[in-house]
Motif scaffolding. Structure first.
Motif, short mmCIF file in Angstrom:
data_model
loop_
_atom_site.label_atom_id
_atom_site.label_comp_id
_atom_site.label_asym_id
_atom_site.label_seq_id
_atom_site.Cartn_x
_atom_site.Cartn_y
_atom_site.Cartn_z
N LYS A 89 16.91 18.27 -16.39
CA LYS A 89 16.59 19.47 -15.62
C LYS A 89 15.84 20.47 -16.49
O LYS A 89 16.21 20.70 -17.64
CB LYS A 89 17.89 20.10 -15.10
CG LYS A 89 17.67 21.31 -14.25
CD LYS A 89 19.00 21.87 -13.74
CE LYS A 89 18.75 23.12 -12.94
NZ LYS A 89 19.99 23.72 -12.44
N VAL A 90 14.79 21.06 -15.90
CA VAL A 90 14.08 22.16 -16.54
C VAL A 90 14.21 23.40 -15.66
O VAL A 90 14.58 23.30 -14.49
CB VAL A 90 12.60 21.82 -16.82
CG1 VAL A 90 12.48 20.64 -17.78
CG2 VAL A 90 11.83 21.56 -15.55
N GLY A 91 13.90 24.56 -16.21
CA GLY A 91 14.20 25.82 -15.55
C GLY A 91 13.24 26.32 -14.50
O GLY A 91 13.61 27.13 -13.67
N SER A 92 11.99 25.83 -14.51
CA SER A 92 11.02 26.36 -13.55
C SER A 92 9.92 25.35 -13.31
O SER A 92 9.67 24.46 -14.12
CB SER A 92 10.41 27.66 -14.07
OG SER A 92 9.57 27.39 -15.18
N GLU A 95 7.39 25.61 -16.08
CA GLU A 95 7.77 24.85 -17.27
C GLU A 95 7.49 23.36 -17.06
O GLU A 95 7.01 22.67 -17.97
CB GLU A 95 9.26 25.08 -17.57
CG GLU A 95 9.73 24.50 -18.87
CD GLU A 95 11.19 24.83 -19.17
OE1 GLU A 95 11.65 24.39 -20.24
OE2 GLU A 95 11.86 25.51 -18.37
N LEU A 96 7.75 22.86 -15.88
CA LEU A 96 7.47 21.47 -15.53
C LEU A 96 5.98 21.18 -15.67
O LEU A 96 5.57 20.20 -16.29
CB LEU A 96 7.95 21.21 -14.10
CG LEU A 96 7.94 19.79 -13.58
CD1 LEU A 96 8.98 18.94 -14.29
CD2 LEU A 96 8.20 19.79 -12.08
N SER A 121 9.39 17.04 -9.61
CA SER A 121 9.60 16.31 -10.86
C SER A 121 8.33 15.62 -11.34
O SER A 121 7.37 15.43 -10.58
CB SER A 121 10.73 15.30 -10.70
OG SER A 121 10.43 14.37 -9.69
N CYS A 136 12.87 20.09 -11.62
CA CYS A 136 13.14 21.50 -11.42
C CYS A 136 13.66 21.68 -9.99
O CYS A 136 12.97 21.31 -9.03
CB CYS A 136 11.88 22.32 -11.63
SG CYS A 136 12.12 24.07 -11.25
N THR A 138 14.42 23.16 -6.46
CA THR A 138 13.71 24.09 -5.57
C THR A 138 14.46 24.28 -4.26
O THR A 138 13.96 24.96 -3.37
CB THR A 138 12.28 23.59 -5.28
OG1 THR A 138 12.36 22.29 -4.69
CG2 THR A 138 11.43 23.54 -6.54
#
Length: 181
Positions: A89-92, A95-96, A121, A136, A138
């Motif tokens: 998992k990433v935060g935004s 960032e992805l 993703s 991320c 949503t």
């Protein structure tokens, strides 16, 4: 008994040093521990190994074994390569997208950004051939509630028919709207 969290997840690697450096460079994972033995502690089999541990964030640990005396690594050819993967998992979404650009600039092929409605993703492979996903979230609370309300019905229908239940078809309706697909 109550499971607290995953202690670590372990996979095989071709080269422990290369793997530690790759995950540090491309995913920012810190190298936290190395263990090496000539015998397997649980079975006492004479099989030397290097076991490396990486910090995957929030107490999550990703580990790898290099096994120099074992046959070359392969994969289960009966399972499509997209099935078995590690998802982080990433935060935004920003960032992805930035990570996608960084990976591609390093010559790593990336699939996505794929919109799964409740998360977005990207997919790519590490140097050992393991498929990785960065995702991320949503989803809205309403989306999560809708999915939670039908999960058992979907599982029961699948168990009986082995066909995809349509309880959550709304997740993919936008994907095909106006495409003729």
């Amino acid at each position: 008994m109550a499971i607290e969290r995953i202690h670590h997840v372990a996979y095989r690697c071709k080269d422990a040093k290369q793997t530690v450096e790759w995950y540090g460079k491309h995913l920012g994972m810190d190298f936290v521990l190395a263990i090496a033995e000539d015998k397997v502690p649980s079975t006492h089999a004479p099989d030397p190994y290097m076991h490396v541990f990486l910090d995957a964030g929030n107490g999550n640990v990703l580990a790898f074994f290099e096994l120099p005396n074992s046959p070359d690594m392969g994969r289960d050819e009966a399972t499509p390569e997209w099935v078995q993967h590690l998802a982080f998992k990433v935060g935004s979404v920003e960032e992805l997208e930035a990570t996608k650009a960084k990976l591609e600039a390093a010559g790593i092929p990336v699939v996505g950004v794929t919109d799964h409605t409740i998360f977005k993703s990207i997919y790519f492979f590490d140097p050992n051939g393991h498929r990785l996903e960065l995702a991320c979230d949503t989803a809205t609370p309403d989306m999560n509630a809708k999915l939670d309300a039908v999960k058992w019905e979907m599982l029961e229908e699948w168990a009986k028919t082995r066909r995809a239940p349509k309880h959550a078809a709304w997740m993919h309706e936008q994907e095909f709207a106006g495409t003729g697909a």
